[in-house]
Scaffold this active site. Structure first.
Site, PDB file in Angstrom:
ATOM      1  N   LYS A 112       1.185  -1.043   0.501  1.00 44.08           N
ATOM      2  CA  LYS A 112       0.159   0.154   0.110  1.00 44.08           C
ATOM      3  C   LYS A 112       1.073   1.508   0.320  1.00 44.08           C
ATOM      4  CE  LYS A 112      -4.106   1.758   2.317  1.00 44.08           C
ATOM      5  NZ  LYS A 112      -3.347   3.371   2.610  1.00 44.08           N
ATOM      6  N   CYS A 357      25.262  24.486  23.811  1.00 44.21           N
ATOM      7  CA  CYS A 357      25.152  24.630  22.380  1.00 44.21           C
ATOM      8  C   CYS A 357      25.480  24.273  21.086  1.00 44.21           C
ATOM      9  CB  CYS A 357      23.707  25.278  22.373  1.00 44.21           C
ATOM     10  SG  CYS A 357      23.126  26.161  21.276  1.00 44.21           S
TER      11      CYS A 357
HETATM   12  N1  NAD Z   1      -2.373  13.153   9.716  1.00 42.31           N
HETATM   13  C1  NAD Z   1      -3.699  13.747   9.525  1.00 42.31           C
HETATM   14  O1  NAD Z   1      -3.725  14.920   9.790  1.00 42.31           O
HETATM   15  C2  NAD Z   1      -4.334  13.161   8.974  1.00 42.31           C
HETATM   16  C3  NAD Z   1      -5.601  13.014   7.965  1.00 42.31           C
HETATM   17  C4  NAD Z   1      -6.576  12.515   7.186  1.00 42.31           C
HETATM   18  C5  NAD Z   1      -6.053  11.594   6.445  1.00 42.31           C
HETATM   19  N2  NAD Z   1      -5.247  10.939   7.158  1.00 42.31           N
HETATM   20  C6  NAD Z   1      -4.434   9.204   7.249  1.00 42.31           C
HETATM   21  O2  NAD Z   1      -5.480   8.984   6.100  1.00 42.31           O
HETATM   22  C7  NAD Z   1      -5.741   7.873   6.094  1.00 42.31           C
HETATM   23  C8  NAD Z   1      -6.733   7.687   5.346  1.00 42.31           C
HETATM   24  O3  NAD Z   1      -7.220   8.272   4.469  1.00 42.31           O
HETATM   25  P1  NAD Z   1      -7.254   7.444   3.168  1.00 42.31           P
HETATM   26  O4  NAD Z   1      -8.288   7.228   3.048  1.00 42.31           O
HETATM   27  O5  NAD Z   1      -6.792   8.600   1.735  1.00 42.31           O
HETATM   28  O6  NAD Z   1      -6.214   6.381   2.489  1.00 42.31           O
HETATM   29  P2  NAD Z   1      -6.374   5.194   3.076  1.00 42.31           P
HETATM   30  O7  NAD Z   1      -5.400   4.806   3.899  1.00 42.31           O
HETATM   31  O8  NAD Z   1      -8.019   4.936   3.374  1.00 42.31           O
HETATM   32  O9  NAD Z   1      -6.250   5.060   1.663  1.00 42.31           O
HETATM   33  C9  NAD Z   1      -6.838   4.471   0.665  1.00 42.31           C
HETATM   34  C10 NAD Z   1      -6.219   4.506  -0.654  1.00 42.31           C
HETATM   35  O10 NAD Z   1      -5.224   3.740  -0.961  1.00 42.31           O
HETATM   36  C11 NAD Z   1      -4.136   3.635  -1.731  1.00 42.31           C
HETATM   37  N3  NAD Z   1      -3.566   2.300  -2.143  1.00 42.31           N
HETATM   38  C12 NAD Z   1      -2.219   2.589  -1.884  1.00 42.31           C
HETATM   39  N4  NAD Z   1      -1.025   1.143  -2.905  1.00 42.31           N
HETATM   40  C13 NAD Z   1      -2.355   1.036  -3.000  1.00 42.31           C
HETATM   41  C14 NAD Z   1      -2.812  -0.272  -3.483  1.00 42.31           C
HETATM   42  N5  NAD Z   1      -1.804  -1.241  -3.351  1.00 42.31           N
HETATM   43  N6  NAD Z   1      -3.428  -1.039  -4.488  1.00 42.31           N
HETATM   44  C15 NAD Z   1      -5.040  -0.461  -3.885  1.00 42.31           C
HETATM   45  N7  NAD Z   1      -5.159   1.171  -3.325  1.00 42.31           N
HETATM   46  C16 NAD Z   1      -3.859   1.604  -3.204  1.00 42.31           C
HETATM   47  C17 NAD Z   1      -5.667   4.156  -2.617  1.00 42.31           C
HETATM   48  O11 NAD Z   1      -5.873   5.382  -3.737  1.00 42.31           O
HETATM   49  C18 NAD Z   1      -6.952   4.164  -1.964  1.00 42.31           C
HETATM   50  O12 NAD Z   1      -8.122   5.374  -2.105  1.00 42.31           O
HETATM   51  C19 NAD Z   1      -5.825   7.433   6.862  1.00 42.31           C
HETATM   52  O13 NAD Z   1      -4.178   6.319   7.648  1.00 42.31           O
HETATM   53  C20 NAD Z   1      -5.099   8.384   8.145  1.00 42.31           C
HETATM   54  O14 NAD Z   1      -4.556   8.429   9.280  1.00 42.31           O
HETATM   55  C21 NAD Z   1      -4.382  11.394   8.035  1.00 42.31           C
HETATM   56 ZN    ZN Z   2      21.981  28.051  21.243  1.00 42.32          ZN
END
Ligand code: NAD
Ligand code: ZN
EC number: 6.5.1.2
Length: 616
Positions: A112, A357
């Site tokens: 992923k 430092c």
């Molecule tokens: N840190 C922050 O502020 C913040 C904010 C929002 C979301 N997030 C993070 O984002 C994630 C959720 O968002 P999301 O829906 O974009 O991501 P997700 O983690 O649910 O991943 C879904 C995506 O992975 C992709 N992908 C990558 N490799 C792939 C593969 N081999 N096969 C198929 N698909 C693949 C696809 O495009 C798909 O849309 C969570 O892990 C969350 O922690 C973080």
């Molecule tokens: Zn310093």
């Protein structure tokens, strides 16, 4: 149109926060790490499992780009964090297959990729957007992004080579994704991105080009850990687990999708992978607020597909207590973040703490577990203060670490001095003509583009005064009065403890001259503070509003009034806009845009009635 008149509840605040965090994350400037974000999502699921936020793809918006519908939705993925969750997924699949008479289900596993999802049909290249439609970013290829396997290979991920990132960029960017988002979302690319593109390190990887494994459900469950290691080792990209999906088309179509994910696909995440390594050397770094903290340079080791050379060790106290000196054998853990942490010390080794430092040589002072450099002109601190300022304001790019270092080396070592800079000064420091003009423009933009009051305050980088607390503070005091606010007054506000209150009051006094100087420069600060807090029951509070067309009164006055009622006045309609207020002769494209985004459209009269009804 439903009016937002209900009282703010934990749930509503939580959702507002999630929307803001998600938005920042998608723009490449995350405010919290993934684990923290996921915790908030879990809390929302507890409060209201049916909340719409949980049942749609978390959207990304890039302004100024053409929106294009996807032929099939690009959804998010369901997640499995434990072997049991994966077992349950396989059980669901097998049950469904049994019901439609499929006896042998095949599963495919691919790494992923942790980047920005896109779809390339060979003509246009589009981001995931809100899952239904995305933004055209075809220019990414012209900028130098490499389409792996050629154009037109469908859905995939925009990523940067992990080894390249570790070697050249890990000091300047928290996460490779932020750099990739920067490349596709803006018309110009910064110096780091330019080099990475020139070095052919930025790729669009169609998922079909990824190494994969195929087998039965039983094999999958038995070998998931080993498969993760095998596949991780075959790609040099940042990873965020593995994707497991059903191969059989009939099982797929019978399982279908929710509005958030395909039921035949799941992301398998490990809670954080660990590895064993040895500390070679301890490097001490000065932070923005003068804390001197250790970074462990370790024997390079592979953790979830990345070669790790640096590990954070938090503070001096921990170094002593745990024995993290050179030669210590440690278990490190990497869970989402690029720089891993110490999980356990298996064989300790003694450590010596620095006395001076590393940046300016000032004698360090010990405060509890921390070593502090008290010199406010300490170059490393100043560099980070200026960098933090621009990054937090978020309204002007270009001030990356390397650039700011050059400014400070040339003697421009305070925000006051930076705001005196024009094109000539940048050129005199040795920046090229184009960069000098961009930097001068950025200085100007940062001063003239609207900025929320709390963001302005948080950008000053006062210890313990982040964005949330800046908001709270400005709910009680006016920005210009803050230098006079004492510890007791801060402590009296709900949510501030004695220690933070003292540290914030001290910090406010320290930055007072800078704050007054900056206020004198005429920044366009949007009051989000004391004035606005009193009007949270206005239907405009916290809403994004656009005025358009010829109004009967002065448009400026109307905008001012809206701001006073807590609205965020925008100049153009985008997906965030809640109300479009129309005078006469409104352009068709503005209306079309508002309809497309589901913005409520109000005529001037209706609007006046809406806010007039308020005070009764
Ligand atoms: N840190 C922050 O502020 C913040 C904010 C929002 C979301 N997030 C993070 O984002 C994630 C959720 O968002 P999301 O829906 O974009 O991501 P997700 O983690 O649910 O991943 C879904 C995506 O992975 C992709 N992908 C990558 N490799 C792939 C593969 N081999 N096969 C198929 N698909 C693949 C696809 O495009 C798909 O849309 C969570 O892990 C969350 O922690 C973080
Ligand atoms: Zn310093």
């Amino acid at each position: 149109m439903s009016l937002p008149l209900e009282l703010p509840s934990e749930e509503r605040r939580l959702v507002e926060r999630l929307i803001e965090y998600n938005d920042a994350y998608r723009r490449g400037v995350p405010q919290v790490n993934d684990a923290q974000y996921d915790l908030l999502v879990a809390r929302l699921r507890e409060l209201d499992p049916e909340h719409p936020f949980l049942h749609r793809v978390e959207p990304e918006t890039f302004s100024g780009k053409r929106e294009i519908r996807h032929p099939v939705p690009m959804l998010s993925t369901d997640k499995a964090y434990t072997p049991e969750e994966l077992e349950r997924f396989v059980a669901r699949v097998e049950k469904e297959a049994g019901e439609i008479g499929v006896s042998e289900v095949r599963y495919r596993v691919t790494p992923k990729l942790d980047g920005l999802a896109g779809r390339d049909d060979g003509t246009v290249f589009v981001t995931r957007g809100n899952g239904e439609s995305g933004y055209e970013v075809s220019s990414a290829f012209a900028k130098g992004m490499i389409p792996l396997g050629g154009r037109g290979r469908g859905v995939g991920e925009m990523v940067i080579l992990q080894s390249y990132f570790q070697e050249h960029l890990a000091d300047a960017f928290e996460h490779p994704r932020n750099l990739v988002v920067g490349i596709v979302s803006s018309d110009t690319v910064n110096e780091f991105a330019r080099k990475a593109l020139d070095d052919e390190a930025v790729h669009f990887v169609p998922y079909s080009e990824l190494p994969s494994w195929e087998g039965s459900g039983a094999e999958l469950l038995a070998r998931m850990d080993a498969l993760t290691d095998e596949l991780s080792g075959q790609v040099d990209y940042p990873l965020d687990g593995m994707v497991v999906e059903v191969v059989n088309p009939d099982v797929r179509s019978s399982m279908g999708a929710t509005s958030h994910h395909y039921r035949w696909q799941i992301a398998v995440k490990r809670k954080g992978e660990t590895a064993l390594t040895v500390v070679r050397e301890v490097v001490w770094q000065v932070g923005r607020t003068g804390k001197v903290t250790p970074v462990l340079m370790v024997e390079p080791v592979n953790v979830s597909g990345a070669t790790i050379r640096r590990v954070t060790a938090h503070n001096a106290g921990l170094m002593e207590k745990k024995g993290l000196g050179p030669g210590a054998q440690i278990e490190i853990i990497r869970s989402g973040e690029v720089i891993p942490k110490v999980e356990a010390v298996l064989v300790p080794a003694p450590t010596t703490l620095p006395e001076n430092c590393p940046s300016c040589g000032t004698a360090l002072v010990r405060e509890n577990d921390f070593l502090i450099c008290g010199n406010e002109h300490c170059p490393d601190q100043v560099v980070q203060t200026i960098e933090h300022w621009f990054k937090t304001l978020g309204n002007a790019d270009w001030f990356g670490r390397k650039t700011v270092e050059k400014l400070v080396r040339s003697g421009y070592d305070s925000l006051e001095k930076v705001y005196e800079l024009g094109e000539d000064e940048f050129r005199a420091m040795g920046f090229g003509p184009v960069q000098s003009s961009n930097l001068a423009e950025a200085v100007y933009l940062s001063r003239t583009r609207e900025v929320e009051e709390w963001r302005f305050l948080a950008a000053l980088g006062i210890e313990d005064l982040g964005k949330g607390d800046s908001r709270k503070l400005l709910g009680q005091f006016r920005l210009e009065d803050l230098p006079e606010v004492g510890r007791e007054q801060i402590e009296a506000i709900h949510g501030f403890g004695a220690i933070t209150a003292r540290s914030i009051a001290g910090g406010l006094q320290r930055v007072a001259p800078t704050l007054r100087h900056l206020l004198g420069l005429g920044f366009r600060i949007m009051a989000t503070g004391a004035a606005r807090e009193q009007v949270t029951d206005s239907p405009l509070a916290g809403r994004h509003v656009v005025f358009t067309g010829k109004m009967r009164g002065s448009r400026e006055d109307m905008q001012e009034e809206a701001r006073a009622q807590g609205a965020l006045v925008q100049s153009a309609v985008n997906s965030k806009t809640d109300f479009l207020i129309c005078g006469e002769n409104v352009g068709a494209s503005k209306l079309a845009k508002a309809r497309q985004f589901g913005t409520a459209i109000l005529q001037e009269d209706e609007y006046l009635r809406l806010i007039g009804a308020q005070g009764q």
